[in-house]
Write a protein that holds these residues in place. Structure first.
Motif, PDB file in Angstrom:
ATOM      1  N   ASN A  91       0.898  -1.057  -0.186  1.00 21.37           N
ATOM      2  CA  ASN A  91       0.091   0.053  -0.033  1.00 21.37           C
ATOM      3  C   ASN A  91       0.836   1.257   0.030  1.00 21.37           C
ATOM      4  N   ASN A  92       0.956   1.871  -1.185  1.00 22.39           N
ATOM      5  CA  ASN A  92       1.737   3.015  -1.252  1.00 22.39           C
ATOM      6  C   ASN A  92       1.253   4.432  -0.684  1.00 22.39           C
ATOM      7  N   SER A  93       0.191   4.383  -0.194  1.00 24.93           N
ATOM      8  CA  SER A  93      -0.468   5.618   0.049  1.00 24.93           C
ATOM      9  C   SER A  93      -0.005   5.991   1.450  1.00 24.93           C
ATOM     10  N   PRO A  94       0.193   7.288   1.734  1.00 30.30           N
ATOM     11  CA  PRO A  94       0.950   7.926   2.855  1.00 30.30           C
ATOM     12  C   PRO A  94      -0.098   7.780   3.997  1.00 30.30           C
ATOM     13  N   SER A  95      -1.300   7.894   3.757  1.00 28.67           N
ATOM     14  CA  SER A  95      -2.310   8.233   4.744  1.00 28.67           C
ATOM     15  C   SER A  95      -3.718   7.138   4.673  1.00 28.67           C
ATOM     16  N   VAL A  96      -3.926   6.539   3.489  1.00 27.22           N
ATOM     17  CA  VAL A  96      -5.217   5.810   3.299  1.00 27.22           C
ATOM     18  C   VAL A  96      -4.969   4.248   3.527  1.00 27.22           C
ATOM     19  N   PRO A  97      -5.753   3.727   4.541  1.00 26.81           N
ATOM     20  CA  PRO A  97      -5.512   2.285   4.694  1.00 26.81           C
ATOM     21  C   PRO A  97      -6.359   1.478   3.374  1.00 26.81           C
ATOM     22  N   ASP A  98      -6.221   0.393   3.274  1.00 23.74           N
ATOM     23  CA  ASP A  98      -7.139  -0.592   2.363  1.00 23.74           C
ATOM     24  C   ASP A  98      -7.184  -1.685   3.009  1.00 23.74           C
ATOM     25  N   GLU A  99      -7.803  -2.747   2.004  1.00 25.51           N
ATOM     26  CA  GLU A  99      -8.344  -3.972   2.479  1.00 25.51           C
ATOM     27  C   GLU A  99      -8.454  -4.845   1.312  1.00 25.51           C
ATOM     28  N   ILE A 194      -3.277 -27.315 -13.247  1.00 25.45           N
ATOM     29  CA  ILE A 194      -2.214 -26.085 -13.010  1.00 25.45           C
ATOM     30  C   ILE A 194      -0.900 -26.556 -13.759  1.00 25.45           C
ATOM     31  N   THR A 195      -0.547 -25.986 -14.764  1.00 29.78           N
ATOM     32  CA  THR A 195       0.760 -26.438 -15.566  1.00 29.78           C
ATOM     33  C   THR A 195       1.747 -25.222 -15.471  1.00 29.78           C
ATOM     34  N   PRO A 196       2.917 -25.718 -15.025  1.00 28.08           N
ATOM     35  CA  PRO A 196       4.111 -24.568 -15.213  1.00 28.08           C
ATOM     36  C   PRO A 196       4.291 -24.367 -16.790  1.00 28.08           C
ATOM     37  N   GLY A 197       4.795 -23.252 -16.682  1.00 24.15           N
ATOM     38  CA  GLY A 197       4.884 -22.568 -17.918  1.00 24.15           C
ATOM     39  C   GLY A 197       3.612 -21.734 -18.722  1.00 24.15           C
ATOM     40  N   LEU A 198       2.410 -22.023 -18.308  1.00 24.36           N
ATOM     41  CA  LEU A 198       1.301 -21.278 -18.434  1.00 24.36           C
ATOM     42  C   LEU A 198       0.806 -20.135 -17.304  1.00 24.36           C
ATOM     43  N   THR A 199      -0.016 -19.273 -17.820  1.00 26.75           N
ATOM     44  CA  THR A 199      -0.445 -18.402 -16.748  1.00 26.75           C
ATOM     45  C   THR A 199      -2.070 -18.320 -16.711  1.00 26.75           C
ATOM     46  N   TYR A 200      -2.578 -17.797 -15.465  1.00 27.46           N
ATOM     47  CA  TYR A 200      -3.991 -17.892 -15.184  1.00 27.46           C
ATOM     48  C   TYR A 200      -4.439 -16.671 -14.851  1.00 27.46           C
ATOM     49  N   ASN A 201      -5.694 -16.232 -15.299  1.00 35.10           N
ATOM     50  CA  ASN A 201      -6.180 -14.986 -14.844  1.00 35.10           C
ATOM     51  C   ASN A 201      -6.891 -14.955 -13.399  1.00 35.10           C
ATOM     52  N   VAL A 202      -6.477 -14.095 -12.675  1.00 33.60           N
ATOM     53  CA  VAL A 202      -7.034 -13.987 -11.239  1.00 33.60           C
ATOM     54  C   VAL A 202      -7.163 -12.512 -11.025  1.00 33.60           C
ATOM     55  N   ALA A 203      -8.338 -12.331 -10.626  1.00 36.02           N
ATOM     56  CA  ALA A 203      -8.441 -11.016 -10.261  1.00 36.02           C
ATOM     57  C   ALA A 203      -8.342 -10.725  -8.521  1.00 36.02           C
ATOM     58  N   PHE A 204      -8.048  -9.576  -8.221  1.00 40.42           N
ATOM     59  CA  PHE A 204      -7.473  -9.109  -6.958  1.00 40.42           C
ATOM     60  C   PHE A 204      -8.559  -7.777  -6.689  1.00 40.42           C
ATOM     61  N   ASN A 205      -9.257  -8.231  -5.628  1.00 42.90           N
ATOM     62  CA  ASN A 205     -10.229  -7.058  -5.138  1.00 42.90           C
ATOM     63  C   ASN A 205      -9.880  -6.187  -3.834  1.00 42.90           C
ATOM     64  N   PHE A 206      -9.868  -4.919  -3.860  1.00 43.81           N
ATOM     65  CA  PHE A 206      -9.511  -4.093  -2.806  1.00 43.81           C
ATOM     66  C   PHE A 206     -10.501  -3.108  -2.548  1.00 43.81           C
ATOM     67  N   LYS A 207     -10.840  -3.030  -1.161  1.00 41.84           N
ATOM     68  CA  LYS A 207     -11.819  -2.101  -0.750  1.00 41.84           C
ATOM     69  C   LYS A 207     -11.880  -0.608  -1.395  1.00 41.84           C
ATOM     70  N   GLN A 208     -10.717  -0.235  -1.413  1.00 42.20           N
ATOM     71  CA  GLN A 208     -10.542   1.299  -1.688  1.00 42.20           C
ATOM     72  C   GLN A 208      -9.909   1.307  -3.053  1.00 42.20           C
ATOM     73  N   ASN A 209      -9.205   0.810  -3.568  1.00 44.62           N
ATOM     74  CA  ASN A 209      -8.525   0.910  -4.821  1.00 44.62           C
ATOM     75  C   ASN A 209      -9.088   0.042  -5.959  1.00 44.62           C
ATOM     76  N   GLY A 210      -9.948  -0.807  -5.776  1.00 40.15           N
ATOM     77  CA  GLY A 210     -10.672  -1.463  -6.700  1.00 40.15           C
ATOM     78  C   GLY A 210     -10.025  -2.645  -7.017  1.00 40.15           C
ATOM     79  N   THR A 211     -10.230  -3.151  -8.415  1.00 39.23           N
ATOM     80  CA  THR A 211     -10.047  -4.666  -8.669  1.00 39.23           C
ATOM     81  C   THR A 211      -8.979  -4.637  -9.989  1.00 39.23           C
ATOM     82  N   VAL A 212      -7.954  -5.436  -9.747  1.00 41.26           N
ATOM     83  CA  VAL A 212      -6.830  -5.474 -10.786  1.00 41.26           C
ATOM     84  C   VAL A 212      -6.871  -6.876 -11.349  1.00 41.26           C
TER      85      VAL A 212
END
Length: 242
Positions: A91-99, A194-212
């Motif tokens: 969390n690179n914010s200097p003042s705002v927490p996230d989850e 799950i096979t080494p050498g491949l990539t799999y899509n995963v969404a990370f959801n954060f309370k303040q900063n959204g989804t990536v």
């Protein structure tokens, strides 16, 4: 007379060229002998899978990867089984927490286990949280297998400031090594191998900063370099001769 001088000069030039050509040929043979049997630099390298990275708002994800299953663990990375996602969350914010509220993927159901005593994965300002199967570095004796997550500066403490106004408990808390207190992120009921050498899509959801969305690679595990019965002798001969 002029023609005779030209022929004589040409013969002398040819005689001078013979030793030069011989020297060049000798140098080429020497270089060839030096390189024969030498193991190239690429032959000594082992392929590695680096974790992916992503940013969303003030949140940075680093070294995101699915862990290669170790023997003797409950994780197997096969259909119907379980897998683990490892990464660092900053969390690179200097003042705002996230989850970190959840992860979603078509690989299966994701279970997040916060640190002991925590109901959520909190990200205080300027805080790093590590997700792994076990502490990367030794945790305090009071912690369990997952240790205690780094707490926010607002966490209560019984320590009091000294004569200079410095609260030593807060300083120690702020410098706690996050690798000693990882959270656990598991994918259960895998829908596929799950096979080494491949990539799999995963969404990370954060309370303040959204989804990536992150294309997560799979750790290939430890690999060893394979040598023929002659490679070691050739390398030793080259090293000793030069």
């Amino acid at each position: 007379m002029t023609a005779l001088k030209a022929v004589t000069a040409l013969k002398k030039a040819r005689r001078r060229m013979v030793p030069v050509a011989a020297l060049a040929a000798g140098a080429a043979i020497a270089l060839t002998g030096c390189s024969s049997g030498q193991i190239s630099q690429t032959a000594d390298q082992v392929a590695a899978i680096n974790g992916n990275h992503a940013d969303i708002g003030k949140i940075a994800l680093r070294n995101v990867h699915i862990v290669f299953p170790a023997q003797g663990t409950e994780y197997n990375n096969t259909k119907g089984g379980k897998a683990v996602i490892a990464l660092s969350i900053i969390n690179n914010s200097p003042s705002v927490p996230d989850e970190l509220t959840s992860l979603t993927t078509d690989l299966g159901t994701v279970k997040i286990t916060p640190a002991t005593g925590k109901a959520t994965v909190e990200l205080a300002p300027q805080q790093t949280v590590v997700a792994a199967t076990k502490p990367v570095k030794a945790a305090s004796p009071a912690g369990d297998a997952h240790g205690a997550a780094p707490t926010s500066p607002a966490a209560p403490t019984s320590a009091k400031p000294d004569a200079h106004g410095t609260d030593h408990a807060d300083v120690a808390e702020a410098t706690t090594d996050p690798e000693a207190h990882p959270i656990l992120i598991e994918i259960t009921g895998l829908s596929k191998d799950i096979t080494p050498g491949l990539t799999y899509n995963v969404a990370f959801n954060f309370k303040q900063n959204g989804t990536v969305q992150v294309q997560v690679p799979v750790d290939a595990g430890a690999t060893e370099r394979h040598e023929s019965d002659k490679s070691g002798a050739a390398e030793a001969e080259h090293t000793g001769g030069h």
